[in-house]
Design an enzyme around this catalytic site. Structure first.
Site, short mmCIF file in Angstrom:
data_model
loop_
_atom_site.label_atom_id
_atom_site.label_comp_id
_atom_site.label_asym_id
_atom_site.label_seq_id
_atom_site.Cartn_x
_atom_site.Cartn_y
_atom_site.Cartn_z
N GLY A 1 0.81 -1.22 0.00
CA GLY A 1 0.00 0.00 0.00
C GLY A 1 0.84 1.26 0.00
N ALA B 1 1.05 -9.69 23.49
CA ALA B 1 1.78 -10.18 24.67
C ALA B 1 0.85 -10.21 25.88
CB ALA B 1 2.98 -9.28 24.93
N GLY C 1 8.71 0.78 8.97
CA GLY C 1 8.13 0.88 7.62
C GLY C 1 8.64 2.06 6.82
N GLU C 2 8.85 3.19 7.47
CA GLU C 2 9.15 4.42 6.71
C GLU C 2 10.64 4.69 6.58
OE1 GLU C 2 5.84 5.87 6.38
OE2 GLU C 2 5.20 4.34 7.80
N LYS D 1 14.88 -11.09 8.92
CA LYS D 1 14.63 -11.38 7.50
C LYS D 1 13.60 -10.41 6.92
CE LYS D 1 14.10 -15.49 4.67
NZ LYS D 1 13.89 -16.94 4.77
#
Lengths: 332, 781
Positions: free
Chosen positions: B274, B553, B744-745, B673
């Protein structure tokens, strides 16, 4: 995409017969042959091409690459770009063609695209491909949106007041440098057209891109025997490293024993409204030393009539550098 | 709507309420996590994707489903004079052609309040006959087959009264003075920046431009709407979507459609990425829903690639004037950033270019201002690193230019201005290791071998250019709920109304539950992507991981407690009659605290002894400060450093990015990973931003003329540099027990300015307007 009739031709004459019913074989044809489909189906989805009848020619026996009696090579119209690029004779004796083919499109597209289809590849001008915009090539007389629009990728040679669309093919540039001949089967029988005469300048009729008439089917391309002692190569310059059309490209066939040019063929891509043979550059080279100065002079000659537009002025210098580098690499 | 701070919005999202009490700073630290945290396990949903069994939005084929194709405007400013649907309506298979005159009401979203939600374009589709941007939906054809709908859409005849559009890429119009109505808005200020600038001996005053960029995730937006009419009222609609925020999507659609929130269900199981353009609902979703409502049949609406360029947002064009000044020793004394970005005529979207400016470097005098310029374009929307990424292009380019002016190494200049205090908020950073990022990057890249003179480094016939830039992105954590069921068959299920945009959320959620319970990930079922689950976070602003894992958690702890209670109540249990607080669960076994886990009893045996199907726990967690009050006293950000090598062949003006070293301080890395994969992908995106990407609007008509993948170019495999990703992997002590900040950014931040710095080093050409093009460089020999 509009609804259309679909049929399969089993013989060349049947295909020609089907095609002869079209009012034109140029833009707006109502009968179209489909082989790899990489241009036609794309344009049909965009409604730039709206044929009533589509004739599948994939079943025709035109998929061979064979030596000619004179020592050249006959390439069937249905030979896939990927196969032609990897053909041992092409790799060895017509290197420029193999390199040009491999520089074009993507492996997936090259697996589908054919020799005949690539000859008829249409321009990537964004205004040609979008029916919301005026385009003299798509709809004669509506005007050219590109001349005052987004024209970075478009032509600087062979343009007219009506059209500045680039011929996008890499293969055609190599075939031009190799002086290939196009084999055509028409209603009145077979004929051969040198590639230099096959493509038309846009002039005031940009919708006419080549000499094909209704019913004409390209059956193959003939390459003359390789000129002994020549080297050939294709150099393509573009923004990214793969899967993009040329900003400028050069196909070179050259022979320069002892540092003096004896034979030269120079064709340019990405800058012309058709695959651009530069007789001026060739003339400037032959008999001259294979030196940076004469290469640069030849490049200047090749571009002396360039007519850039608002965004593509850089192509003039880029094309010159492309020629110089290609000549340099081919003569070291 | 003035949308600025993505993270603030996420942190203040009303869904969920913490059920774990805040801890004081004195609480003892949690147990260190098990080996599965930080390991490089493959995506748990990988096999579904590689075998084609993962179902994306447009993969849903429902009985009696029909197809919708929008009619898109071919002007960008004006009104519809006539819209003739007669031919389209008479075509085979055509069921309905929707337009302004016959569309059932679609409502605007209400600001504020619980479940308010945020939409992308505030104007509902087909709201009136006005056209604000090229490609805007003006009608919708619905037919039995996709081809019939497409043909019908093409047969709709629209005439317009067109006014001259404004899509100018020059954002230079005269506006009132700073602070006046309509003038620039002061985003941050301290000291006396102008006076300090005027008095300083060494100055830089330069303007940087980043173009409109289009997100272009591989999977195009799609909605399959299934409206289920109810005889007794209470119609329900299920929307199969490609959404980075299913909870928000449900909130918004309930309001657009005017039905109760519980009657809207959003399903988004897999997302073909996205990058922000799927954060908030776009008009096609409401169109598909209302068409399904009208026809009583499921409706599929899939955007074309062409529509992706006009109808689902973009990163807006920015123009940023940077003024920096140092004293004679090269110490930064003033920093000013005055930026403008374009926005649409229907929404005010601020691209928050000053995201990192106020705190990245130590400087006593600073001001950041912003202003919006209306253009005839669709509404912009966050794109990976919104604000910070274009903002850092300007800031980091300016810093590079200033360092060169000072004849100072650009890494050293940055190290000289490092600070552990956020000088804007006057708070210490929770965990800032920008210095370590630069140092590690220098080492891995070989920076010490750099010679500063332009064109002075060579590799064969090629000239090399080396450049560096810093990166930053805010760390946020919002509300999240999760449910964990430990089941009598020895498996576990964890569910939350969040979604995996392709980054690995399914996988890290499984890892957290495995860490807490010892159950291997192949016996853990992760259920996400359905708004009927307990509400989870939006996948945006690099906050999803930090937000969802505390709730998982907590739910795991609650579920383990439930097993322990079962263990002391079941008569056949070895722990019958004991105090449940004396028990623990390790490696899937219940055992007395202090005893070796191997002496314990598998949890599934306990559950079978108690004749229960599952022990269920629920976690509700909130922003970091809800867990640890001290978090509020700290400034939380991730940091990074990007090192770039370009190869330059001046003879043919060929430039390629050949090598990138990317060092990221993103807190603890949960899965090396998937994290490395995200960073490497971001580097490739950065190559696109630096060298290729630009959405080009034709000034005569406002059409994004390069609206396809042949003309809007992005890097191919052949353009990919050697990419070397390093994580500092230092847990953030304030964001939560795992110390993971979300990444993410940040991988994209700093790549483009490092490229242009390298381009300058190779060519001597400073490119201040992205992307770098051949024509910018052709002047050099």
């Amino acid at each position: 995409m509009d609804a259309f009739q679909f049929s399969r031709a089993t013989t060349v004459s049947q295909a020609v017969q089907s095609g002869s019913g079209s009012q034109t074989s140029q833009q707006g044809a109502d009968v179209r042959f489909v082989a790899g489909g990489t241009t036609l189906i794309d344009l049909m989805k965009l409604r730039v091409e709206r044929p009533r009848i589509v004739v599948d020619i994939n079943g025709l026996p035109l998929d061979k690459v064979e030596p000619t009696p004179s020592g050249g090579l006959a390439v069937g119209a249905l030979v896939r770009n990927a196969d032609l690029a990897q053909h041992p004779t092409v790799k060895q004796s017509y290197t420029v063609l193999s390199e040009a083919l491999l520089s074009g499109a993507s492996p997936q597209l090259r697996n589908m695209a054919t020799t005949g289809g690539n000859l008829l590849q249409r321009t990537r001008c964004v205004y040609f491909r979008d029916t919301a915009h005026a385009c003299n090539k798509r709809e004669p007389g509506t005007g050219c949106s590109a001349i005052d629009g987004h024209n970075r990728m478009l032509a600087i040679l062979g343009t007219s007041a009506e059209c500045i669309a680039t011929n996008p093919s890499d293969m055609n540039v190599a075939l031009t440098a190799l002086e290939a001949t196009i084999q055509i089967q028409g209603v009145k029988g077979p004929r051969s057209v040198p590639i230099h005469d096959f493509f038309l300048l846009p002039g005031s009729t940009p919708q006419r891109e080549n000499v094909l008439e209704p019913g004409d089917l390209i059956t193959g391309v003939t390459l003359p025997p390789p000129v002994p002692g020549t080297r050939s190569l294709y150099l393509k310059l573009r923004d990214r490293a793969a899967y993009e059309f040329a900003l400028a490209s050069a196909a070179i066939v050259i022979k320069a024993p002892g540092g003096r040019v004896e034979y030269a063929r120079v064709a340019l891509g990405g800058v012309g409204t058709r695959p651009w043979r530069s007789l001026e550059a060739e003339k400037a080279l032959v008999g001259r030393p294979a030196s940076p100065a004469s290469f640069r002079h030849a490049a200047e000659m090749a571009l002396k009539d360039a007519h850039p537009h608002s965004e593509n002025g850089f192509k003039v210098e880029l094309a010159k550098r492309c020629i110089v580098r290609a000549l340099t690499t081919a003569t070291v | 709507m003035d949308f600025t701070e993505l993270i603030e919005m996420i942190e203040s999202s009303p869904s969920g309420q913490a059920n774990s009490a805040p801890k004081s700073a004195g609480d003892k630290k949690p147990e260190p996590p098990s080996a599965i945290i930080g390991s490089s396990i493959s995506r748990v949903d990988g096999p579904l994707k590689t075998t084609g069994t993962a179902r994306y939005a447009s993969d849903y084929h429902l009985p009696r489903m029909v197809y919708a194709v929008p009619v898109c405007a071919t002007i960008s400013n004006g009104v519809i004079l006539s819209l003739d649907t007669s031919k389209a309506e008479s075509m085979p298979g055509v069921l309905h052609v929707m337009r302004h005159e016959n569309i059932a009401p679609l409502f605007r979203t209400s600001p504020g309040g619980a479940r308010s939600g945020r939409t992308s374009e505030s104007r509902p589709p087909l709201d009136d006959n006005s056209v604000y941007y090229w490609g805007q939906y003006v009608a919708l054809a619905v037919a039995e087959t996709f081809q019939q709908a497409q043909s019908a859409a093409e047969a709709v005849k629209v005439t317009y009264q067109s006014s001259k559009p404004n899509v100018s890429t020059k954002l230079d119009e005269t506006i009132p003075a700073t602070g006046q109505p309509g003038g620039p808005h002061v985003e941050s200020t301290r000291g006396k920046p102008q006076e300090a600038f005027d008095a300083a001996p060494i100055k830089l005053d330069a303007t940087y431009v980043t173009p409109a960029e289009t997100h272009n995730p591989m999977e195009m937006h799609a909605t399959v709407a299934d409206w289920q009419h109810s005889e007794t009222g209470g119609d329900k609609v299920i929307l199969y979507e490609s959404s980075q925020g299913i909870v928000n999507h449900a909130n918004v659609m309930a309001q657009h459609l005017g039905i109760p929130r519980e009657n809207v269900q959003i399903v988004s199981k897999f997302i073909g990425s996205g990058f922000g353009c799927k954060l908030f609902p776009w008009p096609h979703s409401a169109l598909a829903a209302t068409a399904s409502r009208k026809l009583g049949r499921p409706v599929k609406l899939t955007l074309s690639r062409k529509m992706m360029f006009s109808n689902v947002g973009h990163r807006p064009l920015t123009q940023q004037r940077m003024r920096l000044a140092t004293d004679s020793q090269g110490k930064l004394v003033s920093l000013q950033q005055d930026y403008r970005n374009h926005t649409s005529h229907v929404d005010d979207i601020r691209e928050n270019c000053g995201e990192a400016t106020p705190f990245l470097y130590s400087v006593p005098n600073l001001q950041v201002t912003s202003a919006l310029m209306k253009r005839n374009v669709g509404t912009p929307t966050p794109m990976r690193g919104p604000g910070a990424v274009p903002g850092l292009f300007a800031l980091e380019s300016a810093v590079d230019e200033l360092a060169i002016q000072l004849k100072m190494d650009p890494v050293q200049f940055r190290l000289n201005h490092d600070t552990l205090i956020d000088e804007e908020k006057n708070k210490p950073f929770s965990s800032r290791h920008l210095k370590e990022c630069l140092e590690l990057g220098c080492d891995k890249f070989g920076w010490s071998k750099r010679t500063p003179a332009v064109g002075s480094m060579r590799k064969g016939d090629l000239i090399l250019g080396w450049g560096v830039a810093c990166a930053s992105w805010g760390a946020g954590r919002g509300n999240s709920e999760a449910v964990v069921a430990l089941r009598a068959d020895g498996t576990a299920r964890v569910s939350s109304g969040t979604q995996d945009p392709g980054t690995g959320t399914y996988t890290v959620v499984a890892q957290i539950l495995s860490d807490k319970t010892g159950i291997p990930t192949d016996r853990i079922e992760v259920v996400l992507g359905d708004s009927s689950l307990v509400p989870g976070p939006m996948s945006g602003g690099s906050t999803a991981t930090a937000s969802v894992i505390p709730s998982v958690a907590e739910a795991a702890r609650q579920a383990i407690q439930a097993v322990c209670v079962n263990a002391v109540r079941a008569r056949t249990s070895p722990f019958f009659g004991k105090d449940p607080t004396t028990l623990a669960m390790t490696n899937g076994r219940i055992h007395a605290k202090g005893d070796k886990p191997e002496t314990g009893t598998p949890f599934q045996d306990i559950l079978r002894m108690a004749s229960v199907a599952a022990a269920v726990g629920e976690g509700k967690t909130g922003p970091a400060a809800s867990e640890n009050k001290a978090a509020a006293d700290h400034s939380m950000h991730s940091f990074g450093a990007q090192f770039v090598e370009v190869e330059w062949d001046p003879g043919i003006a060929r430039l390629r990015v050949s090598r990138v070293v990317s060092v990221v301080d993103g807190g603890r890395i949960l899965n090396k990973k998937t994290a490395t994969n995200q960073m490497a992908g971001a580097v490739v995106m950065g190559v696109g931003m630096g060298l290729f990407e630009e959405t080009i609007y034709d000034p005569r008509n406002g059409h994004a003329v390069n609206d396809n993948f042949a003309d809007y170019i992005v890097p191919t495999i052949a353009d990919m540099p050697q990419i070397d990703v390093h994580f500092l992997d230092i847990p953030d002590p304030f964001i939560g027990e795992y110390g993971a900040r979300g990444i993410g950014e940040i991988g994209l931040a700093g790549v483009a300015p490092a490229i242009t710095a390298a381009v300058y080093h190779a060519t001597g050409v400073r490119v201040r307007q992205l992307p770098v093009r051949i024509e910018d460089l052709l002047t050099t020999a």
